[in-house]
Motif scaffolding. Structure first.
Motif, PDB file in Angstrom:
ATOM      1  N   GLU A  37      -1.911  11.681  -1.222  1.00 14.62           N
ATOM      2  CA  GLU A  37      -2.956  10.761  -2.514  1.00 14.62           C
ATOM      3  C   GLU A  37      -3.701  10.774  -3.133  1.00 14.62           C
ATOM      4  O   GLU A  37      -5.034  11.501  -2.459  1.00 14.62           O
ATOM      5  CB  GLU A  37      -3.031   9.403  -1.821  1.00 14.62           C
ATOM      6  N   LEU A  38      -3.927  10.394  -4.192  1.00 11.25           N
ATOM      7  CA  LEU A  38      -5.166  10.758  -4.858  1.00 11.25           C
ATOM      8  C   LEU A  38      -5.555   8.902  -5.676  1.00 11.25           C
ATOM      9  O   LEU A  38      -4.525   8.630  -5.920  1.00 11.25           O
ATOM     10  CB  LEU A  38      -5.150  11.166  -6.653  1.00 11.25           C
ATOM     11  N   ARG A  39      -6.467   7.904  -5.258  1.00 14.09           N
ATOM     12  CA  ARG A  39      -6.784   7.178  -4.831  1.00 14.09           C
ATOM     13  C   ARG A  39      -7.435   6.637  -5.835  1.00 14.09           C
ATOM     14  O   ARG A  39      -8.395   7.618  -6.181  1.00 14.09           O
ATOM     15  CB  ARG A  39      -7.122   6.708  -3.666  1.00 14.09           C
ATOM     16  N   THR A  40      -7.552   5.433  -7.261  1.00 19.64           N
ATOM     17  CA  THR A  40      -8.285   5.010  -8.230  1.00 19.64           C
ATOM     18  C   THR A  40      -8.578   3.806  -7.440  1.00 19.64           C
ATOM     19  O   THR A  40      -8.402   3.046  -6.564  1.00 19.64           O
ATOM     20  CB  THR A  40      -8.231   5.507  -9.948  1.00 19.64           C
ATOM     21  N   ALA A  41      -9.582   3.199  -7.996  1.00 16.18           N
ATOM     22  CA  ALA A  41      -9.954   1.800  -8.235  1.00 16.18           C
ATOM     23  C   ALA A  41      -8.931   0.636  -7.942  1.00 16.18           C
ATOM     24  O   ALA A  41      -8.955   0.210  -7.270  1.00 16.18           O
ATOM     25  CB  ALA A  41     -11.003   1.735  -8.998  1.00 16.18           C
ATOM     26  N   SER A  42      -8.229   1.180  -9.062  1.00 18.64           N
ATOM     27  CA  SER A  42      -6.732   0.481  -9.424  1.00 18.64           C
ATOM     28  C   SER A  42      -5.781   0.745  -8.781  1.00 18.64           C
ATOM     29  O   SER A  42      -4.645  -0.343  -9.076  1.00 18.64           O
ATOM     30  CB  SER A  42      -6.425  -0.212 -10.720  1.00 18.64           C
ATOM     31  N   ALA A  43      -5.744   2.145  -8.245  1.00 22.51           N
ATOM     32  CA  ALA A  43      -4.371   2.387  -8.302  1.00 22.51           C
ATOM     33  C   ALA A  43      -4.219   3.520  -7.332  1.00 22.51           C
ATOM     34  O   ALA A  43      -5.014   4.729  -8.096  1.00 22.51           O
ATOM     35  CB  ALA A  43      -3.315   2.294  -9.183  1.00 22.51           C
ATOM     36  N   THR A  44      -2.984   4.168  -6.730  1.00 28.38           N
ATOM     37  CA  THR A  44      -2.985   5.367  -5.916  1.00 28.38           C
ATOM     38  C   THR A  44      -1.706   6.017  -7.090  1.00 28.38           C
ATOM     39  O   THR A  44      -0.631   5.927  -6.885  1.00 28.38           O
ATOM     40  CB  THR A  44      -2.993   5.095  -4.695  1.00 28.38           C
ATOM     41  N   LEU A  45      -2.222   7.167  -6.853  1.00 28.06           N
ATOM     42  CA  LEU A  45      -0.800   8.480  -7.452  1.00 28.06           C
ATOM     43  C   LEU A  45      -0.674   9.335  -6.285  1.00 28.06           C
ATOM     44  O   LEU A  45      -1.201  10.076  -5.694  1.00 28.06           O
ATOM     45  CB  LEU A  45      -1.014   9.111  -8.640  1.00 28.06           C
ATOM     46  N   ALA A  46       1.011   9.036  -5.429  1.00 28.64           N
ATOM     47  CA  ALA A  46       1.144   9.624  -4.902  1.00 28.64           C
ATOM     48  C   ALA A  46       1.878  10.891  -4.656  1.00 28.64           C
ATOM     49  O   ALA A  46       2.732  11.022  -5.463  1.00 28.64           O
ATOM     50  CB  ALA A  46       1.990   8.352  -4.013  1.00 28.64           C
ATOM     51  N   ILE A  47       1.804  11.927  -4.004  1.00 24.24           N
ATOM     52  CA  ILE A  47       2.944  12.782  -4.238  1.00 24.24           C
ATOM     53  C   ILE A  47       3.241  14.100  -2.935  1.00 24.24           C
ATOM     54  O   ILE A  47       2.550  14.063  -2.609  1.00 24.24           O
ATOM     55  CB  ILE A  47       2.028  14.148  -4.968  1.00 24.24           C
ATOM     56  N   GLY A  48       4.555  13.365  -2.963  1.00 22.86           N
ATOM     57  CA  GLY A  48       4.906  13.472  -2.339  1.00 22.86           C
ATOM     58  C   GLY A  48       6.082  14.989  -2.047  1.00 22.86           C
ATOM     59  O   GLY A  48       6.838  15.646  -3.318  1.00 22.86           O
ATOM     60  N   SER A  49       6.542  15.948  -0.897  1.00 23.26           N
ATOM     61  CA  SER A  49       7.272  16.973  -1.088  1.00 23.26           C
ATOM     62  C   SER A  49       8.940  16.742  -1.035  1.00 23.26           C
ATOM     63  O   SER A  49       9.339  15.215  -0.680  1.00 23.26           O
ATOM     64  CB  SER A  49       7.097  17.287   0.846  1.00 23.26           C
ATOM     65  N   THR A  50       9.431  17.409  -1.783  1.00 21.46           N
ATOM     66  CA  THR A  50      10.946  16.733  -1.301  1.00 21.46           C
ATOM     67  C   THR A  50      11.499  17.090   0.300  1.00 21.46           C
ATOM     68  O   THR A  50      12.708  15.722   0.176  1.00 21.46           O
ATOM     69  CB  THR A  50      12.404  18.246  -2.278  1.00 21.46           C
ATOM     70  N   ARG A  51      10.900  17.456   0.822  1.00 18.73           N
ATOM     71  CA  ARG A  51      11.540  17.190   2.507  1.00 18.73           C
ATOM     72  C   ARG A  51      11.147  16.067   2.384  1.00 18.73           C
ATOM     73  O   ARG A  51      11.918  15.428   3.481  1.00 18.73           O
ATOM     74  CB  ARG A  51      10.487  18.057   3.217  1.00 18.73           C
ATOM     75  N   THR A  52      10.547  14.461   2.166  1.00 18.12           N
ATOM     76  CA  THR A  52      10.294  13.456   2.450  1.00 18.12           C
ATOM     77  C   THR A  52      11.410  12.151   2.140  1.00 18.12           C
ATOM     78  O   THR A  52      11.524  11.457   2.238  1.00 18.12           O
ATOM     79  CB  THR A  52       8.693  13.125   2.010  1.00 18.12           C
ATOM     80  N   VAL A  53      12.067  13.273   1.312  1.00 16.33           N
ATOM     81  CA  VAL A  53      12.795  12.182   0.361  1.00 16.33           C
ATOM     82  C   VAL A  53      13.911  12.091   1.804  1.00 16.33           C
ATOM     83  O   VAL A  53      14.546  10.643   1.389  1.00 16.33           O
ATOM     84  CB  VAL A  53      13.951  12.743  -0.714  1.00 16.33           C
ATOM     85  N   ALA A  54      14.328  13.007   2.223  1.00 13.97           N
ATOM     86  CA  ALA A  54      15.332  12.127   3.321  1.00 13.97           C
ATOM     87  C   ALA A  54      14.942  11.482   3.944  1.00 13.97           C
ATOM     88  O   ALA A  54      15.865  10.730   4.907  1.00 13.97           O
ATOM     89  CB  ALA A  54      15.822  13.752   3.762  1.00 13.97           C
ATOM     90  N   LEU A  55      13.279  11.238   4.277  1.00 14.39           N
ATOM     91  CA  LEU A  55      13.073  10.427   5.735  1.00 14.39           C
ATOM     92  C   LEU A  55      13.258   8.396   4.996  1.00 14.39           C
ATOM     93  O   LEU A  55      13.792   7.334   5.503  1.00 14.39           O
ATOM     94  CB  LEU A  55      11.838  10.147   5.100  1.00 14.39           C
ATOM     95  N   PHE A  56      13.919   8.675   3.582  1.00  9.10           N
ATOM     96  CA  PHE A  56      14.175   7.472   2.388  1.00  9.10           C
ATOM     97  C   PHE A  56      16.147   7.367   2.581  1.00  9.10           C
ATOM     98  O   PHE A  56      16.201   6.665   3.289  1.00  9.10           O
ATOM     99  CB  PHE A  56      13.617   7.196   1.144  1.00  9.10           C
ATOM    100  N   ALA A  57      16.282   8.556   1.825  1.00  4.05           N
ATOM    101  CA  ALA A  57      17.935   8.586   1.638  1.00  4.05           C
ATOM    102  C   ALA A  57      17.840  10.175   1.003  1.00  4.05           C
ATOM    103  O   ALA A  57      17.546  10.204  -0.104  1.00  4.05           O
ATOM    104  CB  ALA A  57      18.476   7.252   0.017  1.00  4.05           C
ATOM    105  N   PRO A  58      18.251  10.840   1.451  1.00  2.74           N
ATOM    106  CA  PRO A  58      19.350  12.138   1.587  1.00  2.74           C
ATOM    107  C   PRO A  58      19.139  12.423  -0.427  1.00  2.74           C
ATOM    108  O   PRO A  58      20.278  11.452  -0.682  1.00  2.74           O
ATOM    109  CB  PRO A  58      19.685  12.911   2.148  1.00  2.74           C
ATOM    110  N   GLY A  59      18.952  12.589  -1.314  1.00  2.00           N
ATOM    111  CA  GLY A  59      19.100  13.098  -2.497  1.00  2.00           C
ATOM    112  C   GLY A  59      19.262  11.358  -2.997  1.00  2.00           C
ATOM    113  O   GLY A  59      19.104  11.874  -4.724  1.00  2.00           O
ATOM    114  N   SER A  60      17.845  11.050  -2.967  1.00  4.91           N
ATOM    115  CA  SER A  60      17.805   9.960  -3.849  1.00  4.91           C
ATOM    116  C   SER A  60      16.532  10.346  -5.045  1.00  4.91           C
ATOM    117  O   SER A  60      16.552   9.058  -5.584  1.00  4.91           O
ATOM    118  CB  SER A  60      17.828   8.977  -3.258  1.00  4.91           C
ATOM    119  N   ALA A  61      15.777  11.279  -5.027  1.00  2.64           N
ATOM    120  CA  ALA A  61      15.039  11.965  -5.754  1.00  2.64           C
ATOM    121  C   ALA A  61      15.842  12.865  -6.027  1.00  2.64           C
ATOM    122  O   ALA A  61      15.389  13.778  -4.768  1.00  2.64           O
ATOM    123  CB  ALA A  61      13.817  11.405  -5.496  1.00  2.64           C
TER     124      ALA A  61
END
Length: 132
Positions: A37-61
């Motif tokens: 995550e890159l955190r700023t004062a107002s929001a965060t930009l998160a960067i995730g690997s394709t391997r994390t997609v399966a934790l939500f729903a395989p193929g969803s992103a």
């Protein structure tokens, strides 16, 4: 409700984190090799690997397929950002340009092809809108 982050799914987390650290000057906070995550004062930009997609729903992103979202950063000097990134960014879509709504904007693509806008309010109305 509080809007806290935007997450980009990528096939190469380290490459994208390196890009955003250089482009924003923010330091990444790594949770695992698959998530930072890159955190700023107002929001965060998160960067995730394709391997994390399966934790939500395989193929969803799918990485590098964004054609609709622009990630935007309010900066003090958009022309300075442009000078800093001139030898680093491969795809500038628009060099610093003053838009009709009063922001001076720099539009570029990150290494995955996502659109990124750095902008500085320059008209009195735009400056007032973003005053904090």
């Amino acid at each position: 409700m509080n809007f806290v982050s935007t997450r980009i799914i990528t096939g190469d987390v380290a490459r994208l984190v390196d890009f955003y650290e250089r482009a924003t000057g923010a330091q990444a906070h790594w949770s695992t090799e698959d998530f930072a995550e890159l955190r700023t004062a107002s929001a965060t930009l998160a960067i995730g690997s394709t391997r994390t997609v399966a934790l939500f729903a395989p193929g969803s992103a799918r990485p590098a397929e964004n054609n609709t979202v622009i990630i935007e950063f309010l900066v003090a000097d958009v022309d300075g950002v442009y000078r800093n990134l001139a030898d680093f960014v491969a795809d500038f879509v628009t060099e610093p340009t003053t838009m009709p709504w009063g922001n001076r904007s720099l539009l570029l693509r990150d290494p995955d092809g996502n659109l990124v806008n750095f902008f500085t309010p320059v008209t009195p109305m735009a400056i007032e809108k973003f005053a904090r």
